[in-house]
Motif scaffolding. Structure first.
Motif, short mmCIF file in Angstrom:
data_model
loop_
_atom_site.label_atom_id
_atom_site.label_comp_id
_atom_site.label_asym_id
_atom_site.label_seq_id
_atom_site.Cartn_x
_atom_site.Cartn_y
_atom_site.Cartn_z
N LEU A 142 -10.37 13.52 -21.69
CA LEU A 142 -10.92 13.97 -22.68
C LEU A 142 -10.25 15.32 -23.38
O LEU A 142 -10.36 15.60 -24.54
N TYR A 143 -9.52 16.08 -22.35
CA TYR A 143 -8.90 17.30 -22.87
C TYR A 143 -7.39 17.12 -23.15
O TYR A 143 -6.72 18.07 -23.14
N GLN A 144 -6.88 15.83 -22.96
CA GLN A 144 -5.44 15.56 -23.05
C GLN A 144 -4.52 16.49 -22.21
O GLN A 144 -3.53 17.02 -22.66
N ALA A 145 -5.00 16.25 -20.92
CA ALA A 145 -4.32 17.22 -20.00
C ALA A 145 -2.95 16.87 -19.54
O ALA A 145 -2.87 15.58 -19.73
N ASP A 146 -1.83 17.73 -19.70
CA ASP A 146 -0.72 17.37 -19.33
C ASP A 146 -0.44 17.29 -17.71
O ASP A 146 0.42 16.44 -17.52
N ALA A 147 -1.15 18.06 -16.92
CA ALA A 147 -1.12 18.04 -15.76
C ALA A 147 -2.41 18.27 -15.03
O ALA A 147 -3.34 18.95 -15.60
N VAL A 148 -2.49 17.82 -13.94
CA VAL A 148 -3.66 17.70 -13.16
C VAL A 148 -3.34 18.37 -11.54
O VAL A 148 -2.58 17.29 -10.64
N PRO A 149 -3.71 19.47 -11.29
CA PRO A 149 -3.59 19.83 -9.88
C PRO A 149 -4.59 19.23 -9.00
O PRO A 149 -5.58 19.18 -9.05
N VAL A 150 -3.83 18.32 -8.18
CA VAL A 150 -4.75 17.61 -7.11
C VAL A 150 -4.02 17.64 -5.73
O VAL A 150 -2.94 17.72 -5.46
N GLY A 151 -4.90 17.38 -4.82
CA GLY A 151 -4.69 17.37 -3.31
C GLY A 151 -4.17 15.81 -3.23
O GLY A 151 -4.43 14.84 -4.19
N GLU A 152 -3.37 15.69 -2.18
CA GLU A 152 -3.03 14.40 -1.78
C GLU A 152 -4.21 13.15 -1.85
O GLU A 152 -3.66 11.90 -2.34
N ASP A 153 -5.34 13.67 -1.59
CA ASP A 153 -6.26 12.47 -1.44
C ASP A 153 -6.74 11.94 -2.80
O ASP A 153 -7.63 11.02 -2.83
N GLN A 154 -6.35 12.78 -3.89
CA GLN A 154 -6.87 12.51 -5.37
C GLN A 154 -5.82 11.82 -6.01
O GLN A 154 -5.83 11.37 -7.22
N LYS A 155 -4.46 11.62 -5.31
CA LYS A 155 -3.34 11.10 -6.04
C LYS A 155 -3.55 9.65 -6.84
O LYS A 155 -3.32 9.43 -7.88
#
Ligand code: TRP
Length: 335
Positions: A142-155
């Protein structure tokens, strides 16, 4: 957030399913705060994700506000970033419906987290748990995000997000930005104090294994005193063979900035008793100002509410643009 800014867009979220721990501070919030100057950041309290596991309504309401207050106490700045509650921006649910028609049954059934959570909640394997990653994809797209900080479990969920976006773009035409995972340079994964081979998790039943961001200094010091280490009294960083000591060293490093090498020197020839006491005090000093800010913020409900209302309005403006495009492309009638 500045309109028309050319900064890249970052979006991330945390579920309000319990008081946040020092693991969130080290693994997520510290980074979120650091990213605010170079990126347009959106930080979300994922309360719609939280109800995929049964919640008590009053608890969920309270924790949602507590989570927001902790984001602010950790340094998320509502003048720089958009801070909002997922359920207050209806586009998340709306886009999820459309993207559900692009997600495969087999594909969702293969998600590791779905399989784990279904095994743990055998009495409530609901369809929300199944389409959880599609809601997460909507949050991001929805936000046209370029990057998403995530932990290993969300990759894996991020990989699915990319696939859904590409599929939609290919079937209709370019609509969504394809987001990249953002993996922080220094991986600061904080492990359970009682079982240092597994990640510190806010759903852990053993309270001694976690440090909450609103624990008192005394609680912090005591929990660290009781932390599981090993029987060879040597302060050395070695995650494979000395996971407990390495975890405490990571905490000490985060709290003080002292390098692992210097920590090893500082405690050479000392027993674990001394070491744990120093770690406990350092961590308490690190957390205390955050806790004080948190207590101030949570007291002023009106101010907290107005920050969240403003955040939801800002988020909604951006989300609406994407959803309008999507509705038009799929052929929903507009008058
Ligand atoms: N599912 C994430 C978690 O449990 C939280 C989350 C929801 C999220 N929506 C998101 C994270 C979008 C990043 C981007 O950790």
């Amino acid at each position: 957030m500045e309109e028309n800014s050319t900064k890249k867009v970052i979006l991330s979220g945390i579920q309000p399913s319990g008081i946040l721990t020092i693991g969130h501070l080290a693994g997520a919030l510290k980074n979120w705060v650091a990213l605010q100057d170079s990126f347009s950041c959106l930080y979300m309290i994922a309360n719609m994700h939280a109800i995929t596991v049964r919640q008590n309504a009053a608890d969920l309401r309270r924790r949602t506000l507590e989570t927001a207050a902790l984001f602010l106490a950790a340094g998320v700045d509502p003048e720089k970033s958009v801070l909002f509650i997922q359920s207050q921006v209806p586009e998340h649910a709306q886009l999820t419906w459309v993207l559900n028609t692009f997600a495969g049954y087999g594909e969702l059934g293969k998600m590791t987290q779905f399989k784990d959570k279904s095994a743990k909640n055998a009495e409530n394997i609901n369809c929300g748990l199944f389409t959880y990653p599609v809601l997460m994809a909507s949050d991001i797209l929805l936000y046209q995000a370029d990057a998403v900080p995530v932990g290993e479990d969300q990759k894996q969920h991020l990989e699915l997000t990319r696939n859904l976006a590409q599929r939609f773009n290919y079937y209709y035409s370019d609509t969504f930005k394809i987001p990249e995972p953002y993996i922080p340079k220094i991986g600061s994964r904080i492990m359970s104090l009682q079982d240092p081979t597994s990640k510190m998790s806010k759903s852990d039943e053993n309270q001694n294994s976690l440090i909450y961001l609103n624990d008192s200094n005394e609680e912090i010091i005591n929990k660290i005193k009781r932390a599981v280490t090993d029987s060879n009294a040597e302060v050395r960083f070695d995650e494979a063979n000395k996971p407990g000591v390495s975890n405490l060293m990571t905490l000490y490093h985060l709290a003080t900035g002292i390098s692992f090498e210097d920590i090893e020197k500082e405690f050479a020839g000392h027993g674990y008793g001394d070491f744990k006491l120093s770690v406990g005090k350092a961590v308490a000093d690190w957390i205390a100002p955050l806790r004080e800010r948190y207590n101030e913020i949570i007291k002023d409900k009106k101010r907290l509410e107005s920050i969240l209302i403003y955040g939801a309005e800002e988020a909604h403006k951006i989300a609406r643009k994407t959803l309008d495009k999507v509705y038009k492309k799929v052929g929903f009638v507009r008058f």
